[in-house]
Design a protein around this motif. Structure first.
Motif, PDB file in Angstrom:
ATOM      1  N   TRP B  64      45.705   5.678 -10.876  1.00 31.11           N
ATOM      2  CA  TRP B  64      44.550   5.228 -11.676  1.00 31.11           C
ATOM      3  C   TRP B  64      44.511   3.721 -11.546  1.00 31.11           C
ATOM      4  O   TRP B  64      45.055   3.001 -12.370  1.00 31.11           O
ATOM      5  CB  TRP B  64      44.683   5.654 -13.130  1.00 31.11           C
ATOM      6  CG  TRP B  64      44.723   7.129 -13.310  1.00 31.11           C
ATOM      7  CD1 TRP B  64      45.801   7.875 -13.645  1.00 31.11           C
ATOM      8  CD2 TRP B  64      43.639   8.048 -13.166  1.00 31.11           C
ATOM      9  NE1 TRP B  64      45.471   9.208 -13.712  1.00 31.11           N
ATOM     10  CE2 TRP B  64      44.147   9.342 -13.416  1.00 31.11           C
ATOM     11  CE3 TRP B  64      42.294   7.919 -12.827  1.00 31.11           C
ATOM     12  CZ2 TRP B  64      43.356  10.486 -13.348  1.00 31.11           C
ATOM     13  CZ3 TRP B  64      41.517   9.063 -12.767  1.00 31.11           C
ATOM     14  CH2 TRP B  64      42.037  10.318 -13.031  1.00 31.11           C
ATOM     15  N   ASP B  66      42.131   1.540 -11.859  1.00 30.81           N
ATOM     16  CA  ASP B  66      41.402   0.752 -12.854  1.00 30.81           C
ATOM     17  C   ASP B  66      42.239   0.478 -14.097  1.00 30.81           C
ATOM     18  O   ASP B  66      42.148  -0.581 -14.701  1.00 30.81           O
ATOM     19  CB  ASP B  66      40.109   1.477 -13.251  1.00 30.81           C
ATOM     20  CG  ASP B  66      39.183   1.620 -12.063  1.00 30.81           C
ATOM     21  OD1 ASP B  66      39.297   0.777 -11.152  1.00 30.81           O
ATOM     22  OD2 ASP B  66      38.373   2.567 -12.038  1.00 30.81           O
ATOM     23  N   GLU B  67      43.034   1.477 -14.466  1.00 32.79           N
ATOM     24  CA  GLU B  67      43.903   1.286 -15.631  1.00 32.79           C
ATOM     25  C   GLU B  67      45.195   0.582 -15.259  1.00 32.79           C
ATOM     26  O   GLU B  67      46.011   0.295 -16.133  1.00 32.79           O
ATOM     27  CB  GLU B  67      44.288   2.637 -16.227  1.00 32.79           C
ATOM     28  CG  GLU B  67      43.162   3.413 -16.820  1.00 32.79           C
ATOM     29  CD  GLU B  67      43.673   4.784 -17.259  1.00 32.79           C
ATOM     30  OE1 GLU B  67      44.745   4.871 -17.868  1.00 32.79           O
ATOM     31  OE2 GLU B  67      42.990   5.769 -16.953  1.00 32.79           O
TER      32      GLU B  67
END
Ligand code: SF4
Lengths: 192, 197
Positions: B64, B66-67
């Motif tokens: 992930w 973006d996180e």
């Protein structure tokens, strides 16, 4: 008058005699081809119909062979990852000469649907010489059989010279192999 | 035998009693996913193993980006109760590290090696995690990270075939596309009696 029947062939040079023997050898070779099937990709699924009663490649005098040392054709069916390419080069160099390479599918030609993959090479003839390409994804079994017949024609007309090219351009092939593979020899925990 | 609904309830009970669960997702009738903290993974897997989920079917990671997290997914299976259980835990994306679950499921050895190879996650506790498994002589960032560009890598490493001529079918000067449009419009007009285009 001398009988022509037993006239020794004195006028032929050594090279010419060799050529004649090669022609005789090629005649028998092209009618008795043994395949080493390197079934790496999905194109390998075309081989069961080609081998069994549907198309029956035995009628062309072809059959599967278990070891590279006794095979004439290296059949690459489909995509080659870097890992398989290392083993393929290893296998190719083990084969006795003359040796021919038949590549099935669009993956060995230009990468096919894997053209942008980090793991799959794009062009097989940069690494080992290829005599016959059969295009298609996957090629029809008729096309595969046609490829085999093409190879026989090439042997007949002395144009299946891939193995000679490999000797002549050995350094070029090796350099390409090194550029893409880093190390060509197989090093893994199962080989040490 | 209990039906599938009760099976799911059973799994939820087993897991929620053992550890705090951040999120539960019912993937389908035979699969439940639990998102938990990375420190609880060993505990929950031990509990699941002792309650019958004794087969580790798979372990992998998700990036992930973006996180700025990796998510580890452990998939365990029970041969008596037909429910797959996913245990998910997020870990940091920089210097990712997760203690190995080798003592609980010895079969995870190769999955952890794979995750290390493709995501660069370290698994202290697994003596072999850093060894190469699938990729050989890899010389770039781990390839399944989202910031890895496989096409650029392929262009850099593998020679491409160059074609002397362009054989593509679509030619801007060729009017066959226009003709095809006309043909279609006419066929459509005939079919609908000229009412619609
Ligand atoms: S050419 Fe198509 S069928 Fe053949 S190996 Fe490549 S992707 Fe598979």
């Amino acid at each position: 008058m001398l009988s022509t029947k037993f006239t020794p062939a004195t006028k032929l040079s050594k090279a010419e005699i060799d050529r004649k023997w090669w022609e005789i050898g090629d005649f028998f070779r092209r009618n008795s081809l043994w395949l080493l099937m390197y079934c790496t990709g999905c194109c390998a699924i075309e081989l069961p119909p080609a081998m069994t009663s549907a198309y029956d490649m035995e009628r062309l005098g072809m059959g599967p062979m278990a070891t590279p040392r006794q095979a004439d054709i290296l059949l690459v069916s489909g995509y080659l990852s870097l890992k398989t390419l290392r083993r393929l080069i290893y296998t190719y160099e083990q084969m006795s000469e003359p040796r021919y390479v038949v590549a099935l599918g669009s993956c060995p030609i230009n990468g096919g649907i894997y053209h942008d993959s980090h793991a799959v090479i794009n062009q097989l003839d940069q690494y080992i010489p290829v005599d016959v390409y059969v295009a298609g994804c996957m090629p029809n079994t008729e096309a595969v059989m046609n490829g085999f017949v093409d190879l026989m024609d090439q042997i007949k007309h002395k144009t299946a010279n891939g193995w000679k090219k490999y000797h002549a351009n050995f350094e070029w092939y090796k350099e390409n192999q090194r550029n893409s593979l880093g190390e060509v020899d197989v090093h893994d925990e199962f080989h040490e | 035998m209990t039906n599938s609904m009760n099976n799911l309830e059973l799994v939820k009970k087993v897991v929620t009693e053992a550890v705090p669960v951040l999120k539960i997702e019912e993937v389908d009738k035979q699969q439940l996913a639990f998102e938990i903290d990375k420190r609880d993974v060993h505990h929950v897997l031990t509990v699941l193993k002792t309650s019958g989920w004794k087969q580790l079917s798979y372990m992998s990671a998700v990036d992930w980006i973006d996180e700025n997290k990796f998510e580890l997914v452990y998939l365990v299976f029970n041969w008596e109760v037909p429910v797959y259980v996913q245990v998910r835990a997020k870990i940091d994306r920089v210097n990712p590290e997760m203690d190995s679950i080798l003592p609980i499921f010895p079969g995870v050895k190769y999955y952890e090696r794979e995750a290390h190879e493709f995501f660069g996650i370290a698994f202290p506790g697994n003596p072999d995690y850093h060894k190469q498994l699938i990729l050989e002589e890899w010389d770039d960032i781990p390839p399944l990270r989202k910031d890895f560009d496989p096409e650029a890598y392929s262009d850099r490493k593998f020679p491409k075939r160059e074609y002397p001529a362009d054989f593509s079918v679509v030619d801007p000067k060729n009017k066959s596309i226009e003709k095809r449009k006309e043909r279609k419009a006419r066929a459509n007009a005939l079919r609908t009696g000229g009412k619609e285009q």
